[in-house]
Design a protein around this motif. Structure first.
Motif, PDB file in Angstrom:
ATOM      1  N   VAL A  52       0.866  -1.174   0.000  1.00 32.42           N
ATOM      2  CA  VAL A  52       0.000   0.000   0.000  1.00 32.42           C
ATOM      3  C   VAL A  52       0.905   1.226   0.000  1.00 32.42           C
ATOM      4  N   PRO A  53       0.404   2.394  -0.418  1.00 24.54           N
ATOM      5  CA  PRO A  53       1.287   3.560  -0.549  1.00 24.54           C
ATOM      6  C   PRO A  53       1.827   4.053   0.783  1.00 24.54           C
ATOM      7  N   SER A  54       3.052   4.527   0.747  1.00 30.98           N
ATOM      8  CA  SER A  54       3.612   5.320   1.844  1.00 30.98           C
ATOM      9  C   SER A  54       3.385   6.784   1.481  1.00 30.98           C
ATOM     10  N   VAL A  55       2.573   7.486   2.258  1.00 30.48           N
ATOM     11  CA  VAL A  55       2.291   8.887   1.948  1.00 30.48           C
ATOM     12  C   VAL A  55       3.596   9.679   1.940  1.00 30.48           C
ATOM     13  N   ASP A  56       3.853  10.375   0.837  1.00 25.11           N
ATOM     14  CA  ASP A  56       5.086  11.139   0.619  1.00 25.11           C
ATOM     15  C   ASP A  56       6.335  10.254   0.641  1.00 25.11           C
ATOM     16  N   GLY A  57       6.165   8.940   0.504  1.00 26.66           N
ATOM     17  CA  GLY A  57       7.288   8.023   0.483  1.00 26.66           C
ATOM     18  C   GLY A  57       7.937   7.806   1.839  1.00 26.66           C
ATOM     19  N   ILE A  58       7.303   8.237   2.921  1.00 28.82           N
ATOM     20  CA  ILE A  58       7.918   8.200   4.254  1.00 28.82           C
ATOM     21  C   ILE A  58       7.755   6.821   4.879  1.00 28.82           C
ATOM     22  N   SER A  59       8.838   6.316   5.467  1.00 30.53           N
ATOM     23  CA  SER A  59       8.817   5.049   6.190  1.00 30.53           C
ATOM     24  C   SER A  59       9.890   5.075   7.260  1.00 30.53           C
ATOM     25  N   HIS A  60       9.779   4.171   8.246  1.00 32.27           N
ATOM     26  CA  HIS A  60      10.717   4.136   9.383  1.00 32.27           C
ATOM     27  C   HIS A  60      10.764   5.511  10.046  1.00 32.27           C
ATOM     28  N   SER A  61       9.613   6.121  10.208  1.00 30.64           N
ATOM     29  CA  SER A  61       9.525   7.478  10.734  1.00 30.64           C
ATOM     30  C   SER A  61       8.178   7.665  11.425  1.00 30.64           C
ATOM     31  N   PRO A  62       8.122   8.515  12.463  1.00 30.83           N
ATOM     32  CA  PRO A  62       6.823   8.812  13.084  1.00 30.83           C
ATOM     33  C   PRO A  62       5.800   9.375  12.103  1.00 30.83           C
ATOM     34  N   LYS A  63       6.253   9.910  10.971  1.00 30.94           N
ATOM     35  CA  LYS A  63       5.334  10.490   9.987  1.00 30.94           C
ATOM     36  C   LYS A  63       4.777   9.448   9.008  1.00 30.94           C
ATOM     37  N   GLU A  64       5.124   8.206   9.205  1.00 30.04           N
ATOM     38  CA  GLU A  64       4.675   7.117   8.332  1.00 30.04           C
ATOM     39  C   GLU A  64       3.146   7.044   8.297  1.00 30.04           C
ATOM     40  N   GLU A  65       2.568   6.912   7.085  1.00 32.12           N
ATOM     41  CA  GLU A  65       1.112   6.873   6.960  1.00 32.12           C
ATOM     42  C   GLU A  65       0.706   6.254   5.633  1.00 32.12           C
ATOM     43  N   THR A  66      -0.518   5.770   5.574  1.00 30.65           N
ATOM     44  CA  THR A  66      -1.127   5.329   4.328  1.00 30.65           C
ATOM     45  C   THR A  66      -2.615   5.648   4.401  1.00 30.65           C
ATOM     46  N   SER A  67      -3.364   5.372   3.340  1.00 26.34           N
ATOM     47  CA  SER A  67      -4.781   5.738   3.316  1.00 26.34           C
ATOM     48  C   SER A  67      -5.658   4.603   3.837  1.00 26.34           C
ATOM     49  N   ALA A  68      -6.788   4.981   4.417  1.00 21.13           N
ATOM     50  CA  ALA A  68      -7.749   3.987   4.887  1.00 21.13           C
ATOM     51  C   ALA A  68      -8.283   3.168   3.717  1.00 21.13           C
ATOM     52  N   GLU A  69      -8.432   3.809   2.547  1.00 22.03           N
ATOM     53  CA  GLU A  69      -8.953   3.092   1.382  1.00 22.03           C
ATOM     54  C   GLU A  69      -8.001   1.968   0.969  1.00 22.03           C
ATOM     55  N   ALA A  70      -6.705   2.249   0.986  1.00 22.04           N
ATOM     56  CA  ALA A  70      -5.733   1.227   0.606  1.00 22.04           C
ATOM     57  C   ALA A  70      -5.733   0.071   1.607  1.00 22.04           C
ATOM     58  N   ILE A  71      -5.885   0.387   2.901  1.00 20.43           N
ATOM     59  CA  ILE A  71      -5.936  -0.671   3.912  1.00 20.43           C
ATOM     60  C   ILE A  71      -7.161  -1.553   3.684  1.00 20.43           C
ATOM     61  N   ARG A  72      -8.285  -0.930   3.401  1.00 21.22           N
ATOM     62  CA  ARG A  72      -9.500  -1.704   3.152  1.00 21.22           C
ATOM     63  C   ARG A  72      -9.338  -2.595   1.922  1.00 21.22           C
ATOM     64  N   GLU A  73      -8.713  -2.036   0.885  1.00 20.08           N
ATOM     65  CA  GLU A  73      -8.600  -2.784  -0.372  1.00 20.08           C
ATOM     66  C   GLU A  73      -7.629  -3.953  -0.270  1.00 20.08           C
ATOM     67  N   VAL A  74      -6.494  -3.771   0.407  1.00 17.96           N
ATOM     68  CA  VAL A  74      -5.573  -4.894   0.522  1.00 17.96           C
ATOM     69  C   VAL A  74      -6.167  -5.972   1.423  1.00 17.96           C
ATOM     70  N   THR A  75      -6.954  -5.574   2.412  1.00 20.26           N
ATOM     71  CA  THR A  75      -7.641  -6.567   3.238  1.00 20.26           C
ATOM     72  C   THR A  75      -8.624  -7.367   2.400  1.00 20.26           C
ATOM     73  N   ALA A  76      -9.326  -6.685   1.494  1.00 18.81           N
ATOM     74  CA  ALA A  76     -10.269  -7.368   0.606  1.00 18.81           C
ATOM     75  C   ALA A  76      -9.546  -8.346  -0.314  1.00 18.81           C
ATOM     76  N   VAL A  77      -8.365  -7.955  -0.808  1.00 18.99           N
ATOM     77  CA  VAL A  77      -7.592  -8.843  -1.680  1.00 18.99           C
ATOM     78  C   VAL A  77      -7.198 -10.109  -0.933  1.00 18.99           C
ATOM     79  N   PHE A  78      -6.740  -9.961   0.284  1.00 17.88           N
ATOM     80  CA  PHE A  78      -6.333 -11.133   1.061  1.00 17.88           C
ATOM     81  C   PHE A  78      -7.537 -11.987   1.447  1.00 17.88           C
ATOM     82  N   THR A  79      -8.658 -11.342   1.767  1.00 20.30           N
ATOM     83  CA  THR A  79      -9.867 -12.106   2.108  1.00 20.30           C
ATOM     84  C   THR A  79     -10.307 -12.968   0.927  1.00 20.30           C
TER      85      THR A  79
END
Length: 412
Positions: free
Chosen positions: A376-403
């Motif tokens: 799923v996307p890393s907002v602004d490409g940020i990772s390993h940082s307190p600013k790490e984030e992604t969208s709720a829509e992407a979380i829902r969609e990857v959960t649907a793919v795995f389900t």
């Protein structure tokens, strides 16, 4: 299956609860490998499982939870719960929480063709001991006694940290799981880059994972007074180390124009440095990655030669110690096609893409188990940082793919 059937509030509640375990003052997470915080996070997830799950913990602390422990075959899904120092709240944790939500949603929808197993691997991050993916490598019989002797910044060896968590590591070269039972493995993760975010795409089907090779470099010179030692008589380890770091960057930048390669110096530590003295010793790390193992090894030799040359020119002593070497891996083509077949009718923008970061999925595929991974996307490409984030829509969609993959089963 409708996306609305996924309980996104439950997902966010679990992510927030994990965030609170090891939360730092500036909103990050420090939940190191084989720490009390990592153990607490695992215990929290286990407390969220209903009574229908049977939970097994191996001697390395990996957790396997399933509703059908006697099934001939099982589809494994999961990730890790440890973090880097002051890391983000999604790295690893998202993969565990999404896997659990997909398993729960699949059982609410019907009977999976192949019963799923939730997997929590311990110690994926290398921040504490310099050893990465300890849990998954151990579960697959890929660890050595030398790996367990690695120490942290307080000189605590890995095996002792395991024992402090009530574990009794043994038989490192023997798998702790019956690999013939595993029909496949699925993991999700934030991208840790900005490709998906900049393209406004919400899912990435991972095609391959770059293999890292890592070294620790020690540079020794002389400790001298900063005011009394003429410039021409100095053996300055910091100045020499800095030139080496610059050479590594410039050499890798040129190499990246001809092939797939990245190289990073992520640590640089003077020993006993002070404002009023010439420093006599410094250590730094080198991390080199590529999807092309032979090209990576060629550039590795070139980089280490530059380090030695600079040391000789400056009259310094330089030594390099190998820390880790892992080959790149292509994830299972059949699993990739199954994931694409699931995503395609969802009308969700996605792409196939390589992974620059290493993941537990890499070791599982190396063991010959069909493995798939979705970013799923890393907002602004940020990772390993307190600013790490992604969208709720992407979380829902990857959960649907795995389900859907759980319900339909992995490819034969």
């Amino acid at each position: 299956m409708m996306l609305s059937e996924i309980d996104l509030e439950r997902v966010q509640r679990r992510l927030d609860a994990l965030w609170g375990i090891g939360k730092t003052d500036d909103g990050g997470v420090t939940r190191l490998a084989y720490s009390d915080e990592e153990t607490d996070a695992i215990e929290y997830i286990c407390s969220e499982l209903d009574d229908g799950f049977e939970i097994r913990t191996d001697h390395l602390g990996n957790v396997f939870a399933t509703r059908d422990p006697d099934a001939d075959r099982s589809l494994f899904l999961g990730s890790h719960l440890d973090s880097v120092y002051n890391g983000g709240r999604l790295d690893g944790a998202l993969g565990v929480v999404v896997a659990l939500e997909a398993i729960e949603t699949a059982y609410a929808e019907g009977d999976p063709q192949i019963p799923p197993t939730l997997v929590i691997f311990r110690g994926e991050e290398s921040s504490r001991f310099g050893q990465w993916a300890v849990g998954s490598r151990g579960a697959l019989g890929q660890l050595t006694v030398e790996d367990l002797s690695a120490t942290d910044q307080s000189n605590v060896p890995l095996w002792q940290a395991m024992q402090s968590q009530g574990l009794t590591p043994e038989n490192f070269s023997e798998p702790t799981i019956d690999m013939d039972r595993i029909a496949g493995f699925l993991e999700t993760h934030i991208e840790q880059g900005r490709v998906l975010d900049e393209a406004d795409e919400r899912l990435g089907i991972v095609s391959s994972i770059r293999g890292p090779v890592r070294h620790r470099v020690s540079v020794e010179g002389d400790y001298d007074h900063s005011g009394a030692t003429p410039m021409g008589l100095r053996r300055d380890a910091i100045a020499g180390g800095a030139e080496m770091v610059t050479a590594i960057e410039s050499t890798a930048t040129a190499a990246a124009e001809d092939g797939d390669l990245v190289a990073t110096v992520g640590e640089f530590a003077p020993d006993g440095g002070a404002i009023n003295k010439v420093c006599g010793e410094v250590t730094f790390s080198v991390d080199i990655r590529s999807n092309d193992e032979s090209y990576r090894d060629e550039i590795e030799d070139r980089l280490l030669d530059r380090v030695r040359t600079i040391a000789d020119e400056r009259g310094l002593d330089a030594s390099t110690t190998p820390v880790d070497r892992s080959p790149p891996v292509e994830l299972d083509p059949g699993m990739r096609e199954r994931l694409i077949d699931v995503v395609a009718p969802m009308d969700v923008p996605f792409r196939e893409m390589p992974s620059g970061g290493g993941h537990d999925a890499m070791n599982v595929q190396h063991a010959g188990i069909p493995t798939g991974m979705v970013f799923v996307p890393s907002v602004d490409g940020i990772s390993h940082s307190p600013k790490e984030e992604t969208s709720a829509e992407a979380i829902r969609e990857v959960t649907a793919v795995f389900t859907r993959t759980i319900l339909d089963g992995p490819p034969e």
